[in-house]
Each structure stands twice: as C-alpha cells, then as structure tokens.
Design a protein around this motif. Structure first.
Motif: not given
Length: 387
Positions: A182-185, A214-217, A301-307, A344-345
């Motif tokens: 629930n935290k934003k990038v 990072t949710l990259v997993n 999370p919407k701000d992880r949709l790009e990845i 975040n980088k």
C-alpha cells in the motif's frame, strides 16, 4: 527410495529441501550436493546427510572440505563443468533439484535439461532468460520439469498435472505485496535495506526478498509461468493477497476456480513435487486455522503496472528480452544492497537498461551469456548516471 542431487544446497531453498528429506528419510536420499562458496554449511550438510558426491567449482573450497573431513573416502569431490555434467547424468540420481539463485543457475539448469531425469525447478531466472532454449531442450531429452516455486507449483497442482490447458480461462498469480504494501513507489526513496529485507510472510534469500519488495518477483514469475504452462501472457493476472495463503488460482471455462492453499512454507511445494506418482510425503507443517481465516485481495498497484507491462512485453517479444530484463534487475538489486542506489531507482535501472539493449531473436546459450554480460555493463552505466 528416490536419490536426489541438490544444486544450491547451502541456500534458503536448499534448507527447505533438506528439511523435507530429513522428515522422509525412508523415502528420500540425498546422493549429491552442489554449492558455491559456503563451505561451513556444505560441511555441515555432508556430515549430517553423508552424500556420495559434492560439487564446487572452486578447487580451494573443495580442498577446505576435504581437509576438514580428513578424508576423501566415501565421498567424491568434483570441481569442473565436465565432472558436473557427469554427475547430472549419473545413473544413481533420480531427481535433480535446481535451487540456485539468479542467472548463475542458467548453465547448470541447461545441463540438467539434457539429463532425461526429473528436475524440480526453483531457479526462475534460468527460464526467464532462456525459456526458449531450456524448455525445448528438456522436451528433446524427455526431461520433466516440475516447478517448486510456491506460485508455479500451485498452478501445477490446480491443473492436476494436466498437460492440456485448453479448458483454462484465467490463472491468478498472487503477490504478498512485500514489506511496502500500500505504499507508493515515490515514497520509497528513503527506505533502508533492513526495511526492504523485512518480508512479512516469507524467510528467503536477500535477492528474492528485494524482488518481492519491488514486486519484480511477480514479473519474473509471470514470464516463467508463460513458458512452463505454454500459455499467452493474457491468461495470467497478478493480484495482491497480503496473507500469502492462496498461492495461485486457476479458473476454468466452466466458471470453476480452483486454488492451492497453505501457510507460507516452501517445504509444502517441495514436498508435493517430491511425492508425484506416489502418496504424498508426510510433513510437520503449520495448519491453516480456517475458523479465524481472513483472506483479502487487492488490485496490483497501479504504479507498478509499468514494470508488469514490461514483463508482458518480454512474454510477447521473447528472444533476448528476458535475458535483458533479468540481468538489469539483478544489477539493480545488487547495487541497492551495496548502498549505491536508492530503492525506487531499481525500476529506473531496469527501464533504462531495457531500452538501451537491442533485441536479438537469434539466440543460443552462448549468445544469452554474451547478452547478459552486455546488459550488466549497460546497467552499471545507468547506475553510475543515477549516483
């Protein structure tokens, strides 16, 4: 009695495998181990399980083991790739467990795919980077690959080991959300390694724990699932499930949804995979308390949709893109753990590196190693530009 060769024996997955073997010593036998550098732990495993074979590429590390044990009798020590290939194909071995972390497991997994044996696979990075090579190789040599990552093993169980997926409508892969649920990038630039490594549900190695944060997993798991189950990426949905009780859900075209549930414990999928074709192995596990169970689900999370969308691009484009995605992430995670970049980088390193490396469709194992090397060089340049 099933004879097991455990690759990556000294890691966290190795710990879980060894625990399952210990609890089922009347059915499972550790015949060989392979490890990288943790000689202290390797010696402990050798003393407890008495395997016939041990492999480490470093002659110095094997000498340490040999000197410590004060003998070489009773265990064969290997330290080069040709000897490893011989070990993987040894007639005494029934099951190869690939528990090596990261891209470093690719070569061994590829060699194992040529063995004609059963592989229990926890090294998702090898499939992400070289799924177009490893899966056809396994098919050619009649090697069976069974996933032991909790999510992919859950899918495997929900499919009831069916090879035909024509009846599948959708597959949901669940994500815990990690320590930053629930935290934003944009709010994560100041998080510490300790915070990022503090997973709420799972105890894992540092690299996979950061990938979970990072949710990259989930992106790596999406790519791996595409290959393992031979389905297009649109069949897979990523959903946040903070309790980590339901590990995946398969919905069929008749409306039925089947899930696999367990408390967070890597021994559960490992035990399942080791018991195929026989009755399930016994395990001292923590039961789910259904009377007090409260399961919740959230959108990815919407701000992880790009990845996540970049992972879907990898699924659709294939070729060298998986190698680039994986290598860029590994470099980014390593630099975060070494205090070179902020949390975040990690995303920026992946995006910018991915855009900088040209796509190649003509790939083999040698080409993948070269692309991986080029990607790491480029990713380090990106890291330098960010610091």
């Amino acid at each position: 009695m099933k004879n097991i060769l455990l690759l990556g024996a000294t890691g966290s997955i190795g710990d879980s495998v060894l625990n399952v073997i210990k609890q089922n010593s009347n059915k499972l036998n550790l015949v060989g181990i392979a490890f990288q550098s943790n000689t202290t732990k390797a010696i402990s495993i050798i003393e407890e399980f008495a395997p016939d074979y041990a492999y480490c590429e470093s002659k110095a590390n094997l000498k340490i083991i040999n000197d410590y044990l004060k003998k070489s009798e009773g265990i064969e020590l290997f330290n080069n790739k040709s000897e490893l290939q011989h070990l993987l194909n040894h007639r005494s071995i029934d099951i190869i467990i690939s528990a090596i972390s990261g891209f470093s497991g690719l070569e061994t997994t590829f060699m194992a795919a040529q063995s004609g044996k059963i592989i229990l696979l926890a090294n998702k990075e090898s499939i992400v980077a070289a799924g177009d090579i490893i899966l056809p190789t396994a098919k050619k040599y009649n090697t069976e690959i069974i996933p032991i990552d909790s999510e992919h093993n859950a899918i495997f169980q929900c499919l009831n080991s069916e090879k035909n997926t024509d009846d599948v409508s959708k597959i949901i892969i669940t994500a815990s959300g990690g320590p930053f649920l629930n935290k934003k990038v944009d709010d994560l630039s100041g998080v510490t390694k300790k915070e990022a490594l503090n997973h709420p549900n799972w105890k894992m190695g540092s690299k996979i724990t950061i990938d979970s944060a990072t949710l990259v997993n989930k992106c790596l798991e999406l790519i791996e699932a595409k290959y393992l189950f031979d389905l297009n990426e649109e069949y897979f949905e990523l959903v946040v499930h903070p309790q980590s009780i339901i590990h995946s859900i398969v919905t069929y075209k008749d409306g039925s949804s089947i899930c696999q549930m367990s408390n967070p414990d890597m021994r559960v999928p490992i035990s399942h995979a080791l018991s195929l074709e026989e009755s399930r192995l016994s395990l001292n596990f923590s039961e789910i308390n259904f009377s007090s169970l409260n399961l919740t689900f959230q959108e990815f999370p919407k701000d992880r949709l790009e990845i996540a969308n970049l992972a879907r691009e990898v699924c659709n484009t294939r070729g060298s893109t998986g190698t680039v995605f994986n290598a860029a992430n590994e470099v980014a995670v390593e630099n975060f753990l070494n205090d070179k970049i902020t949390f975040n980088k990690i995303y920026d390193v992946i995006y910018r590196t991915f855009d900088a490396i040209p796509l190649s469709k003509d790939i083999d194992i040698e080409a993948i190693h070269e692309i991986d090397n080029q990607t790491r060089i480029e990713a380090q340049k990106v890291v330098k530009s960010l610091t």
